[in-house]
Design a protein around this motif. Sequence first.
Motif, PDB file in Angstrom:
ATOM      1  N   VAL A   1       0.837  -1.205   0.000  1.00  0.00           N
ATOM      2  CA  VAL A   1       0.000   0.000   0.000  1.00  0.00           C
ATOM      3  C   VAL A   1       0.869   1.252   0.000  1.00  0.00           C
ATOM      4  CG1 VAL A   1      -1.586   1.365   1.401  1.00  0.00           C
ATOM      5  CG2 VAL A   1      -2.029  -1.067   1.033  1.00  0.00           C
ATOM      6  N   LEU A   2       1.884   1.274   0.850  1.00  0.00           N
ATOM      7  CA  LEU A   2       2.750   2.450   0.938  1.00  0.00           C
ATOM      8  C   LEU A   2       3.485   2.682  -0.379  1.00  0.00           C
ATOM      9  CD1 LEU A   2       4.221   2.090   4.549  1.00  0.00           C
ATOM     10  CD2 LEU A   2       2.209   3.380   3.783  1.00  0.00           C
ATOM     11  N   ARG A   3       3.903   1.615  -1.018  1.00  0.00           N
ATOM     12  CA  ARG A   3       4.555   1.785  -2.317  1.00  0.00           C
ATOM     13  C   ARG A   3       3.577   2.354  -3.340  1.00  0.00           C
ATOM     14  NH1 ARG A   3       5.656  -0.903  -7.232  1.00  0.00           N
ATOM     15  NH2 ARG A   3       7.722  -0.330  -8.037  1.00  0.00           N
ATOM     16  N   ALA A   4       2.333   1.898  -3.294  1.00  0.00           N
ATOM     17  CA  ALA A   4       1.324   2.427  -4.215  1.00  0.00           C
ATOM     18  C   ALA A   4       1.102   3.919  -3.980  1.00  0.00           C
ATOM     19  CB  ALA A   4       0.015   1.655  -4.058  1.00  0.00           C
ATOM     20  N   PHE A   5       1.091   4.328  -2.733  1.00  0.00           N
ATOM     21  CA  PHE A   5       0.966   5.762  -2.430  1.00  0.00           C
ATOM     22  C   PHE A   5       2.100   6.543  -3.083  1.00  0.00           C
ATOM     23  CE2 PHE A   5      -1.508   5.449   1.873  1.00  0.00           C
ATOM     24  CZ  PHE A   5      -2.619   5.014   1.182  1.00  0.00           C
ATOM     25  N   GLY A   6       3.301   6.016  -2.969  1.00  0.00           N
ATOM     26  CA  GLY A   6       4.442   6.695  -3.572  1.00  0.00           C
ATOM     27  C   GLY A   6       4.345   6.724  -5.083  1.00  0.00           C
ATOM     28  N   ARG A   7       3.935   5.609  -5.676  1.00  0.00           N
ATOM     29  CA  ARG A   7       3.792   5.553  -7.128  1.00  0.00           C
ATOM     30  C   ARG A   7       2.751   6.562  -7.620  1.00  0.00           C
ATOM     31  NH1 ARG A   7       6.410   3.710 -10.825  1.00  0.00           N
ATOM     32  NH2 ARG A   7       4.737   2.574 -11.907  1.00  0.00           N
TER      33      ARG A   7
ATOM     34  N   ILE B   1      -6.994   2.980   3.553  1.00  0.00           N
ATOM     35  CA  ILE B   1      -7.756   4.017   4.258  1.00  0.00           C
ATOM     36  C   ILE B   1      -7.066   4.377   5.567  1.00  0.00           C
ATOM     37  CG2 ILE B   1      -9.927   4.460   5.471  1.00  0.00           C
ATOM     38  CD1 ILE B   1     -11.272   2.721   3.264  1.00  0.00           C
ATOM     39  N   ALA B   2      -6.667   3.362   6.330  1.00  0.00           N
ATOM     40  CA  ALA B   2      -5.985   3.620   7.599  1.00  0.00           C
ATOM     41  C   ALA B   2      -4.657   4.327   7.380  1.00  0.00           C
ATOM     42  CB  ALA B   2      -5.776   2.304   8.347  1.00  0.00           C
ATOM     43  N   ALA B   3      -3.910   3.886   6.385  1.00  0.00           N
ATOM     44  CA  ALA B   3      -2.600   4.489   6.119  1.00  0.00           C
ATOM     45  C   ALA B   3      -2.737   5.898   5.587  1.00  0.00           C
ATOM     46  CB  ALA B   3      -1.814   3.627   5.138  1.00  0.00           C
ATOM     47  N   ALA B   4      -3.780   6.175   4.805  1.00  0.00           N
ATOM     48  CA  ALA B   4      -3.973   7.516   4.252  1.00  0.00           C
ATOM     49  C   ALA B   4      -4.206   8.529   5.366  1.00  0.00           C
ATOM     50  CB  ALA B   4      -5.145   7.522   3.275  1.00  0.00           C
ATOM     51  N   HIS B   5      -4.982   8.147   6.364  1.00  0.00           N
ATOM     52  CA  HIS B   5      -5.187   9.059   7.497  1.00  0.00           C
ATOM     53  C   HIS B   5      -3.862   9.339   8.200  1.00  0.00           C
ATOM     54  CE1 HIS B   5      -9.477   9.403   7.191  1.00  0.00           C
ATOM     55  NE2 HIS B   5      -9.660   8.097   7.251  1.00  0.00           N
ATOM     56  N   ALA B   6      -3.017   8.325   8.296  1.00  0.00           N
ATOM     57  CA  ALA B   6      -1.704   8.525   8.903  1.00  0.00           C
ATOM     58  C   ALA B   6      -0.818   9.426   8.042  1.00  0.00           C
ATOM     59  CB  ALA B   6      -1.018   7.177   9.122  1.00  0.00           C
TER      60      ALA B   6
ATOM     61  N   ALA C   1       0.261  14.831   1.607  1.00  0.00           N
ATOM     62  CA  ALA C   1      -0.582  15.438   2.638  1.00  0.00           C
ATOM     63  C   ALA C   1      -1.445  16.524   2.016  1.00  0.00           C
ATOM     64  CB  ALA C   1       0.297  16.023   3.742  1.00  0.00           C
ATOM     65  N   GLY C   2      -2.714  16.542   2.417  1.00  0.00           N
ATOM     66  CA  GLY C   2      -3.640  17.522   1.883  1.00  0.00           C
ATOM     67  C   GLY C   2      -4.400  17.068   0.665  1.00  0.00           C
ATOM     68  N   ASP C   3      -3.997  15.931   0.057  1.00  0.00           N
ATOM     69  CA  ASP C   3      -4.707  15.407  -1.105  1.00  0.00           C
ATOM     70  C   ASP C   3      -6.033  14.776  -0.684  1.00  0.00           C
ATOM     71  OD1 ASP C   3      -2.771  16.143  -2.895  1.00  0.00           O
ATOM     72  OD2 ASP C   3      -1.892  14.154  -3.108  1.00  0.00           O
ATOM     73  N   SER C   4      -6.905  14.602  -1.655  1.00  0.00           N
ATOM     74  CA  SER C   4      -8.095  13.779  -1.459  1.00  0.00           C
ATOM     75  C   SER C   4      -7.866  12.451  -2.166  1.00  0.00           C
ATOM     76  CB  SER C   4      -9.334  14.470  -2.016  1.00  0.00           C
ATOM     77  OG  SER C   4      -9.189  14.750  -3.388  1.00  0.00           O
ATOM     78  N   LEU C   5      -8.284  11.364  -1.515  1.00  0.00           N
ATOM     79  CA  LEU C   5      -8.026  10.011  -2.015  1.00  0.00           C
ATOM     80  C   LEU C   5      -9.333   9.252  -2.139  1.00  0.00           C
ATOM     81  CD1 LEU C   5      -6.124   7.526  -2.617  1.00  0.00           C
ATOM     82  CD2 LEU C   5      -6.170   7.112  -0.139  1.00  0.00           C
TER      83      LEU C   5
ATOM     84  N   ALA D   1       5.600   1.607  10.969  1.00  0.00           N
ATOM     85  CA  ALA D   1       4.251   2.115  11.214  1.00  0.00           C
ATOM     86  C   ALA D   1       3.457   1.164  12.104  1.00  0.00           C
ATOM     87  CB  ALA D   1       3.530   2.341   9.892  1.00  0.00           C
ATOM     88  N   LEU D   2       3.595  -0.131  11.850  1.00  0.00           N
ATOM     89  CA  LEU D   2       2.863  -1.107  12.652  1.00  0.00           C
ATOM     90  C   LEU D   2       3.420  -1.186  14.064  1.00  0.00           C
ATOM     91  CD1 LEU D   2       2.451  -3.919   9.981  1.00  0.00           C
ATOM     92  CD2 LEU D   2       0.641  -2.493  10.950  1.00  0.00           C
ATOM     93  N   ARG D   3       4.731  -1.140  14.191  1.00  0.00           N
ATOM     94  CA  ARG D   3       5.332  -1.218  15.526  1.00  0.00           C
ATOM     95  C   ARG D   3       4.991   0.011  16.352  1.00  0.00           C
ATOM     96  NH1 ARG D   3      11.713  -2.196  16.120  1.00  0.00           N
ATOM     97  NH2 ARG D   3      11.715  -0.237  14.956  1.00  0.00           N
ATOM     98  N   ALA D   4       4.864   1.167  15.695  1.00  0.00           N
ATOM     99  CA  ALA D   4       4.523   2.399  16.406  1.00  0.00           C
ATOM    100  C   ALA D   4       3.053   2.445  16.793  1.00  0.00           C
ATOM    101  CB  ALA D   4       4.879   3.611  15.552  1.00  0.00           C
ATOM    102  N   GLY D   5       2.259   1.524  16.245  1.00  0.00           N
ATOM    103  CA  GLY D   5       0.836   1.512  16.557  1.00  0.00           C
ATOM    104  C   GLY D   5       0.032   2.526  15.768  1.00  0.00           C
TER     105      GLY D   5
END
Length: 322
Positions: free
Chosen positions: A147-153, A175-180, A158-162, A281-285
Amino acid sequence: MRVALSTSPETVVIEERPDPIAGPGEVVCRVLACGVCGSDVSSSWVARKVPAVLGHEVTGVVEQIGAGVDHVRVGDQVVIHHHAPCGECRRCRRGHETLCESFRSTALDPGGFADRVRIPSDLVGELLPLDGLDAERGTFVEPLACVLRAFGRAGLAAGDSLLVVGAGTSGLLAIAAAHAHAVDVVWVREPRPDRLQRALDLGAARHATELVDVALVCTPAASAIADAASALAPGGSLCLYAPPSPTERLDLDAFGLYTGEIEVHHSYSAGPGDMRAAFDALRAGTIDPLPLVTHRVGLEETAHALDLQRRGEAIKVLVLPT
Protein backbone atom coordinates in the motif's frame (compact mmCIF):
# COMPACT_ATOMS: atom_id res chain seq x y z
CA MET A 1 7.09 -31.22 7.53
CA ARG A 2 3.65 -30.46 6.08
CA VAL A 3 3.06 -28.18 3.10
CA ALA A 4 -0.21 -27.01 1.54
CA LEU A 5 0.42 -27.54 -2.17
CA SER A 6 -1.80 -25.75 -4.67
CA THR A 7 -2.16 -28.13 -7.61
CA SER A 8 -4.58 -25.81 -9.42
CA PRO A 9 -6.02 -22.36 -8.69
CA GLU A 10 -8.84 -24.04 -6.71
CA THR A 11 -7.24 -27.25 -5.41
CA VAL A 12 -4.94 -27.73 -2.41
CA VAL A 13 -3.46 -30.93 -1.03
CA ILE A 14 -1.48 -31.43 2.18
CA GLU A 15 1.85 -33.16 1.56
CA GLU A 16 4.70 -34.37 3.73
CA ARG A 17 8.15 -33.19 2.71
CA PRO A 18 11.61 -33.40 4.27
CA ASP A 19 12.43 -30.54 6.62
CA PRO A 20 14.53 -27.87 4.87
CA ILE A 21 18.17 -27.47 5.82
CA ALA A 22 19.95 -24.13 6.03
CA GLY A 23 22.95 -23.97 3.75
CA PRO A 24 25.71 -21.34 3.93
CA GLY A 25 24.20 -17.88 4.31
CA GLU A 26 20.69 -19.31 4.68
CA VAL A 27 18.10 -19.47 7.45
CA VAL A 28 15.29 -21.91 8.19
CA CYS A 29 12.24 -20.63 10.07
CA ARG A 30 9.28 -22.38 11.59
CA VAL A 31 6.24 -20.54 10.25
CA LEU A 32 4.20 -18.79 12.94
CA ALA A 33 1.57 -17.21 10.72
CA CYS A 34 0.91 -16.54 7.05
CA GLY A 35 -1.77 -14.26 5.66
CA VAL A 36 -3.88 -15.09 2.62
CA CYS A 37 -3.41 -12.44 -0.07
CA GLY A 38 -5.80 -11.61 -2.87
CA SER A 39 -3.17 -12.78 -5.34
CA ASP A 40 -3.32 -16.25 -3.73
CA VAL A 41 -6.91 -16.59 -4.99
CA SER A 42 -6.53 -14.88 -8.37
CA SER A 43 -7.07 -17.69 -10.88
CA SER A 44 -5.07 -16.05 -13.66
CA TRP A 45 -2.22 -15.21 -11.28
CA VAL A 46 -2.05 -18.62 -9.59
CA ALA A 47 -2.47 -20.61 -12.83
CA ARG A 48 0.99 -19.47 -13.93
CA LYS A 49 2.58 -20.84 -10.74
CA VAL A 50 0.93 -24.15 -9.91
CA PRO A 51 1.88 -26.62 -8.68
CA ALA A 52 3.27 -24.45 -5.90
CA VAL A 53 3.17 -23.75 -2.19
CA LEU A 54 1.69 -20.27 -1.99
CA GLY A 55 1.79 -17.78 0.88
CA HIS A 56 4.09 -14.77 1.16
CA GLU A 57 2.80 -12.71 4.11
CA VAL A 58 4.91 -14.65 6.58
CA THR A 59 6.25 -14.44 10.11
CA GLY A 60 8.38 -17.16 11.67
CA VAL A 61 10.84 -18.12 14.36
CA VAL A 62 14.45 -18.88 13.41
CA GLU A 63 15.30 -22.56 13.90
CA GLN A 64 18.49 -22.98 11.84
CA ILE A 65 21.24 -20.62 10.75
CA GLY A 66 23.73 -21.40 8.02
CA ALA A 67 27.40 -20.53 8.10
CA GLY A 68 28.14 -16.82 7.89
CA VAL A 69 24.75 -15.56 9.08
CA ASP A 70 24.99 -12.96 11.85
CA HIS A 71 21.87 -10.89 11.15
CA VAL A 72 19.60 -13.09 13.30
CA ARG A 73 19.89 -15.77 15.97
CA VAL A 74 18.11 -19.03 16.67
CA GLY A 75 14.90 -18.22 18.51
CA ASP A 76 14.38 -14.79 16.93
CA GLN A 77 10.88 -14.09 15.66
CA VAL A 78 11.02 -12.38 12.28
CA VAL A 79 9.04 -10.91 9.40
CA ILE A 80 10.01 -12.73 6.22
CA HIS A 81 10.04 -11.00 2.83
CA HIS A 82 9.61 -13.09 -0.30
CA HIS A 83 11.74 -11.23 -2.87
CA ALA A 84 14.82 -9.01 -2.93
CA PRO A 85 15.97 -6.60 -5.67
CA CYS A 86 19.60 -6.14 -6.61
CA GLY A 87 19.41 -2.39 -5.96
CA GLU A 88 21.85 -1.60 -8.76
CA CYS A 89 20.25 -2.35 -12.13
CA ARG A 90 18.54 0.21 -14.35
CA ARG A 91 15.09 -0.78 -13.10
CA CYS A 92 16.10 -0.45 -9.46
CA ARG A 93 17.73 2.93 -10.11
CA ARG A 94 14.50 4.15 -11.74
CA GLY A 95 12.42 3.13 -8.74
CA HIS A 96 11.10 -0.13 -10.19
CA GLU A 97 12.68 -2.52 -7.67
CA THR A 98 9.82 -4.98 -7.99
CA LEU A 99 10.53 -5.35 -11.70
CA CYS A 100 14.20 -6.17 -11.09
CA GLU A 101 15.26 -9.56 -12.46
CA SER A 102 16.73 -10.46 -9.08
CA PHE A 103 13.45 -9.56 -7.37
CA ARG A 104 11.54 -11.85 -9.71
CA SER A 105 14.02 -14.74 -9.36
CA THR A 106 14.39 -14.83 -5.56
CA ALA A 107 11.77 -16.75 -3.59
CA LEU A 108 11.02 -18.61 -0.39
CA ASP A 109 11.39 -22.38 -0.25
CA PRO A 110 8.73 -23.65 -0.45
CA GLY A 111 6.26 -20.85 0.51
CA GLY A 112 4.43 -19.57 3.56
CA PHE A 113 1.69 -22.21 3.67
CA ALA A 114 4.05 -24.74 5.24
CA ASP A 115 5.39 -25.76 8.64
CA ARG A 116 8.85 -24.46 7.79
CA VAL A 117 10.42 -22.27 5.17
CA ARG A 118 14.00 -21.89 3.98
CA ILE A 119 15.15 -18.33 3.37
CA PRO A 120 17.87 -18.25 0.70
CA SER A 121 20.91 -16.09 1.24
CA ASP A 122 19.64 -13.26 -0.99
CA LEU A 123 16.65 -12.83 1.33
CA VAL A 124 18.31 -13.27 4.73
CA GLY A 125 19.25 -9.58 4.84
CA GLU A 126 15.57 -8.71 4.42
CA LEU A 127 14.52 -10.46 7.66
CA LEU A 128 13.04 -7.98 10.14
CA PRO A 129 13.21 -8.99 13.83
CA LEU A 130 9.75 -8.74 15.41
CA ASP A 131 10.89 -6.39 18.18
CA GLY A 132 7.76 -4.86 19.67
CA LEU A 133 5.43 -6.53 17.17
CA ASP A 134 3.57 -9.82 17.53
CA ALA A 135 3.56 -12.54 14.89
CA GLU A 136 0.00 -11.93 13.67
CA ARG A 137 0.45 -8.18 13.21
CA GLY A 138 3.75 -8.99 11.53
CA THR A 139 1.92 -10.72 8.67
CA PHE A 140 0.55 -7.30 7.71
CA VAL A 141 3.99 -5.78 7.10
CA GLU A 142 4.08 -6.99 3.49
CA PRO A 143 0.52 -5.97 2.50
CA LEU A 144 0.93 -2.58 4.18
CA ALA A 145 4.29 -2.16 2.42
CA CYS A 146 2.50 -2.73 -0.90
CA VAL A 147 0.00 0.00 0.00
CA LEU A 148 2.75 2.45 0.94
CA ARG A 149 4.56 1.79 -2.32
CA ALA A 150 1.32 2.43 -4.21
CA PHE A 151 0.97 5.76 -2.43
CA GLY A 152 4.44 6.70 -3.57
CA ARG A 153 3.79 5.55 -7.13
CA ALA A 154 0.59 7.62 -7.25
CA GLY A 155 2.24 10.68 -5.71
CA LEU A 156 -0.19 10.85 -2.76
CA ALA A 157 0.70 13.80 -0.52
CA ALA A 158 -0.58 15.44 2.64
CA GLY A 159 -3.64 17.52 1.88
CA ASP A 160 -4.71 15.41 -1.11
CA SER A 161 -8.10 13.78 -1.46
CA LEU A 162 -8.03 10.01 -2.01
CA LEU A 163 -10.63 7.65 -3.45
CA VAL A 164 -10.20 3.99 -2.50
CA VAL A 165 -12.16 1.62 -4.72
CA GLY A 166 -12.70 -1.75 -3.05
CA ALA A 167 -12.68 -2.24 0.72
CA GLY A 168 -11.00 -5.58 1.09
CA THR A 169 -7.81 -5.91 3.12
CA SER A 170 -5.74 -3.67 0.83
CA GLY A 171 -8.42 -1.01 0.56
CA LEU A 172 -8.98 -0.91 4.30
CA LEU A 173 -5.24 -0.75 4.97
CA ALA A 174 -5.03 2.08 2.44
CA ILE A 175 -7.76 4.02 4.26
CA ALA A 176 -5.99 3.62 7.60
CA ALA A 177 -2.60 4.49 6.12
CA ALA A 178 -3.97 7.52 4.25
CA HIS A 179 -5.19 9.06 7.50
CA ALA A 180 -1.70 8.52 8.90
CA HIS A 181 -0.38 10.39 5.82
CA ALA A 182 -2.54 13.43 6.69
CA VAL A 183 -4.62 13.41 3.54
CA ASP A 184 -7.47 15.90 3.44
CA VAL A 185 -10.26 13.35 2.93
CA VAL A 186 -10.57 9.66 2.07
CA TRP A 187 -13.52 8.54 -0.03
CA VAL A 188 -14.53 4.92 -0.60
CA ARG A 189 -16.53 2.95 -3.15
CA GLU A 190 -17.56 -0.54 -2.08
CA PRO A 191 -20.74 -2.41 -3.09
CA ARG A 192 -20.82 -4.80 -0.11
CA PRO A 193 -22.54 -3.20 2.91
CA ASP A 194 -20.41 -5.01 5.50
CA ARG A 195 -17.13 -3.93 3.91
CA LEU A 196 -18.42 -0.44 3.28
CA GLN A 197 -19.26 -0.14 6.97
CA ARG A 198 -15.72 -1.21 7.91
CA ALA A 199 -14.37 1.53 5.64
CA LEU A 200 -16.67 4.12 7.17
CA ASP A 201 -15.64 3.00 10.66
CA LEU A 202 -12.03 3.68 9.65
CA GLY A 203 -12.92 7.27 8.80
CA ALA A 204 -13.65 7.06 5.08
CA ALA A 205 -16.65 8.81 3.53
CA ARG A 206 -18.95 7.22 0.97
CA HIS A 207 -18.07 8.56 -2.47
CA ALA A 208 -20.71 10.03 -4.75
CA THR A 209 -19.65 12.45 -7.49
CA GLU A 210 -16.79 14.28 -5.76
CA LEU A 211 -13.63 14.83 -7.80
CA VAL A 212 -10.46 13.51 -6.18
CA ASP A 213 -6.72 13.96 -6.51
CA VAL A 214 -5.78 10.27 -6.35
CA ALA A 215 -7.81 7.11 -7.03
CA LEU A 216 -6.42 3.79 -5.76
CA VAL A 217 -8.27 0.88 -7.36
CA CYS A 218 -8.02 -2.24 -5.17
CA THR A 219 -10.15 -4.45 -7.41
CA PRO A 220 -9.27 -5.93 -10.80
CA ALA A 221 -12.68 -5.12 -12.32
CA ALA A 222 -12.28 -3.08 -15.50
CA SER A 223 -15.53 -1.22 -14.86
CA ALA A 224 -14.31 -0.11 -11.44
CA ILE A 225 -11.05 1.16 -12.94
CA ALA A 226 -12.97 3.18 -15.55
CA ASP A 227 -15.30 4.61 -12.88
CA ALA A 228 -12.32 5.61 -10.74
CA ALA A 229 -10.70 7.38 -13.69
CA SER A 230 -13.88 9.38 -14.26
CA ALA A 231 -13.77 10.61 -10.64
CA LEU A 232 -10.35 12.25 -10.98
CA ALA A 233 -9.93 16.00 -10.89
CA PRO A 234 -7.68 17.65 -13.50
CA GLY A 235 -4.09 16.73 -12.75
CA GLY A 236 -5.22 13.65 -10.83
CA SER A 237 -3.54 10.29 -10.51
CA LEU A 238 -5.03 6.83 -11.16
CA CYS A 239 -3.28 3.84 -9.57
CA LEU A 240 -4.14 0.26 -10.47
CA TYR A 241 -3.39 -1.84 -7.40
CA ALA A 242 -4.96 -5.22 -8.29
CA PRO A 243 -4.00 -7.16 -11.43
CA PRO A 244 -6.78 -7.22 -14.06
CA SER A 245 -7.34 -10.43 -15.99
CA PRO A 246 -4.90 -10.79 -18.92
CA THR A 247 -7.89 -11.13 -21.23
CA GLU A 248 -9.68 -8.00 -20.00
CA ARG A 249 -9.33 -4.66 -21.76
CA LEU A 250 -9.80 -1.24 -20.17
CA ASP A 251 -12.27 1.26 -21.57
CA LEU A 252 -10.78 4.61 -20.60
CA ASP A 253 -11.48 8.05 -22.00
CA ALA A 254 -8.17 8.73 -23.74
CA PHE A 255 -9.15 12.30 -24.66
CA GLY A 256 -10.13 13.01 -21.05
CA LEU A 257 -6.85 11.55 -19.79
CA TYR A 258 -4.99 13.85 -22.16
CA THR A 259 -6.89 17.07 -21.57
CA GLY A 260 -6.99 16.49 -17.82
CA GLU A 261 -3.31 15.52 -17.64
CA ILE A 262 -4.33 12.42 -15.72
CA GLU A 263 -1.42 10.24 -14.67
CA VAL A 264 -1.94 6.47 -14.80
CA HIS A 265 0.21 4.32 -12.52
CA HIS A 266 0.42 0.69 -11.53
CA SER A 267 1.94 -0.73 -8.37
CA TYR A 268 3.14 -4.30 -7.94
CA SER A 269 4.49 -5.70 -4.65
CA ALA A 270 6.94 -3.88 -2.33
CA GLY A 271 10.65 -3.29 -1.95
CA PRO A 272 12.90 -3.41 1.13
CA GLY A 273 12.37 0.27 2.00
CA ASP A 274 8.61 -0.16 1.82
CA MET A 275 8.83 -3.17 4.13
CA ARG A 276 10.78 -1.20 6.73
CA ALA A 277 8.41 1.75 6.54
CA ALA A 278 5.42 -0.54 7.03
CA PHE A 279 7.14 -2.35 9.88
CA ASP A 280 7.86 0.95 11.64
CA ALA A 281 4.25 2.11 11.21
CA LEU A 282 2.86 -1.11 12.65
CA ARG A 283 5.33 -1.22 15.53
CA ALA A 284 4.52 2.40 16.41
CA GLY A 285 0.84 1.51 16.56
CA THR A 286 -0.06 4.09 13.91
CA ILE A 287 -2.15 1.40 12.24
CA ASP A 288 -3.65 -1.63 14.01
CA PRO A 289 -4.49 -4.33 11.44
CA LEU A 290 -5.77 -7.07 13.75
CA PRO A 291 -9.44 -6.00 13.50
CA LEU A 292 -9.20 -6.95 9.81
CA VAL A 293 -8.56 -10.62 10.71
CA THR A 294 -11.88 -12.42 10.37
CA HIS A 295 -10.66 -16.03 10.31
CA ARG A 296 -7.76 -18.06 11.71
CA VAL A 297 -7.20 -21.63 10.52
CA GLY A 298 -4.62 -24.39 10.81
CA LEU A 299 -2.34 -25.44 7.96
CA GLU A 300 -4.54 -28.43 7.15
CA GLU A 301 -7.37 -25.96 6.47
CA THR A 302 -5.45 -23.92 3.90
CA ALA A 303 -7.89 -24.91 1.14
CA HIS A 304 -10.75 -23.59 3.28
CA ALA A 305 -8.79 -20.40 3.98
CA LEU A 306 -8.30 -19.77 0.28
CA ASP A 307 -11.93 -20.56 -0.44
CA LEU A 308 -13.11 -18.07 2.21
CA GLN A 309 -10.96 -15.37 0.61
CA ARG A 310 -11.99 -16.35 -2.91
CA ARG A 311 -15.72 -16.12 -2.11
CA GLY A 312 -15.29 -12.82 -0.29
CA GLU A 313 -16.52 -14.26 3.00
CA ALA A 314 -13.35 -13.12 4.77
CA ILE A 315 -11.50 -9.84 5.02
CA LYS A 316 -8.23 -11.42 6.09
CA VAL A 317 -7.54 -15.07 6.84
CA LEU A 318 -4.43 -16.12 8.76
CA VAL A 319 -3.02 -19.62 8.40
CA LEU A 320 -1.41 -20.67 11.69
CA PRO A 321 0.51 -23.93 11.24
CA THR A 322 1.00 -24.47 14.96
